[in-house]
Design a protein around this motif. Structure first.
Motif, PDB file in Angstrom:
ATOM      1  N   SER A 133       0.865  -1.175   0.000  1.00 59.20           N
ATOM      2  CA  SER A 133       0.000   0.000   0.000  1.00 59.20           C
ATOM      3  C   SER A 133       0.900   1.222   0.000  1.00 59.20           C
ATOM      4  N   ILE A 134       0.436   2.321  -0.597  1.00 60.95           N
ATOM      5  CA  ILE A 134       1.263   3.518  -0.703  1.00 60.95           C
ATOM      6  C   ILE A 134       0.447   4.760  -0.367  1.00 60.95           C
TER       7      ILE A 134
ATOM      8  N   VAL B 260      -2.469   3.130  -5.342  1.00 62.54           N
ATOM      9  CA  VAL B 260      -2.168   4.411  -5.984  1.00 62.54           C
ATOM     10  C   VAL B 260      -2.472   5.555  -5.020  1.00 62.54           C
ATOM     11  N   THR B 261      -1.732   6.639  -5.162  1.00 61.68           N
ATOM     12  CA  THR B 261      -1.928   7.838  -4.366  1.00 61.68           C
ATOM     13  C   THR B 261      -1.552   9.045  -5.226  1.00 61.68           C
TER      14      THR B 261
ATOM     15  N   LEU C  28       1.074  14.872  -9.133  1.00 61.57           N
ATOM     16  CA  LEU C  28       1.965  13.721  -9.209  1.00 61.57           C
ATOM     17  C   LEU C  28       1.201  12.510  -8.684  1.00 61.57           C
ATOM     18  N   VAL C  29       1.130  11.461  -9.482  1.00 61.73           N
ATOM     19  CA  VAL C  29       0.428  10.240  -9.100  1.00 61.73           C
ATOM     20  C   VAL C  29       1.486   9.153  -8.914  1.00 61.73           C
ATOM     21  N   TYR C  30       1.411   8.449  -7.791  1.00 64.59           N
ATOM     22  CA  TYR C  30       2.371   7.387  -7.497  1.00 64.59           C
ATOM     23  C   TYR C  30       1.623   6.060  -7.420  1.00 64.59           C
ATOM     24  N   LEU C  31       2.196   5.036  -8.074  1.00 66.74           N
ATOM     25  CA  LEU C  31       1.624   3.696  -8.128  1.00 66.74           C
ATOM     26  C   LEU C  31       2.642   2.713  -7.576  1.00 66.74           C
TER      27      LEU C  31
END
Length: 157
Positions: free
Chosen positions: A78-79, A143-144, A125-128
């Motif tokens: 999880s992020i 995703v966050t 900014l999208v982080y996966l």
């Protein structure tokens, strides 16, 4: 024994390259030998985006194999990425998509990835996070997103 020491050293070196800092852990299953199974929380500072840190929680396998770095960790993570400074700044132009962090989850073939995707329309900014394997990766992902104030446009390549 020499191969075991080399494997442990390689695992430690790869973790250091990824730039992670373990900030906590909870035990999830007791093991008679070696460390317990656990969930760890690691912080990753984005190397190209000053002021953004990603927090990744993931399962770590214990036991004798896990203690020496030979166990394969589960493909679940999880992020949550957050702005952790007053301002976000960039060290240069960013590609639309980039693998920012990679870390081994087993001695061979399995890796945890954190990918940054730029959403220029929303200046976000999208982080996966996901894991892959040489033969078959896992569809499990998390995703966050970190919005950047409009007065600081994200520089794109």
């Amino acid at each position: 024994m020499g191969a075991l020491v080399m494997a442990l050293s390689a695992t430690t070196a790869l973790t250091a390259q990824a730039g992670s800092e373990q900030i906590g852990e909870v035990s999830t299953a007791f093991r008679w030998l070696g460390r317990n199974d656990r969930v760890v929380i690691e912080a990753y500072d984005d190397p190209k985006v000053q002021g953004v840190t990603c927090y990744v929680s993931r399962a770590r396998t214990g036991g004798a194999k896990g203690t020496v770095g030979l166990a394969e960790d589960r493909a679940e993570a999880s992020i949550a990425c957050r702005q952790v400074a007053a301002n976000v700044s960039f060290t240069g132009k960013l590609p639309l998509q980039e693998d920012v962090f990679t870390e081994r989850m087993s001695i061979l073939f399995k890796r945890l990835h954190v990918v940054r995707v730029v959403d220029p329309k929303r200046n976000t900014l999208v982080y996966l996070t996901y894991s892959d394997k040489l033969v078959d990766g896992s569809p499990q992902n998390s995703v966050t997103a970190v919005p950047v104030i409009t007065s600081t446009p994200i520089p794109l390549k």
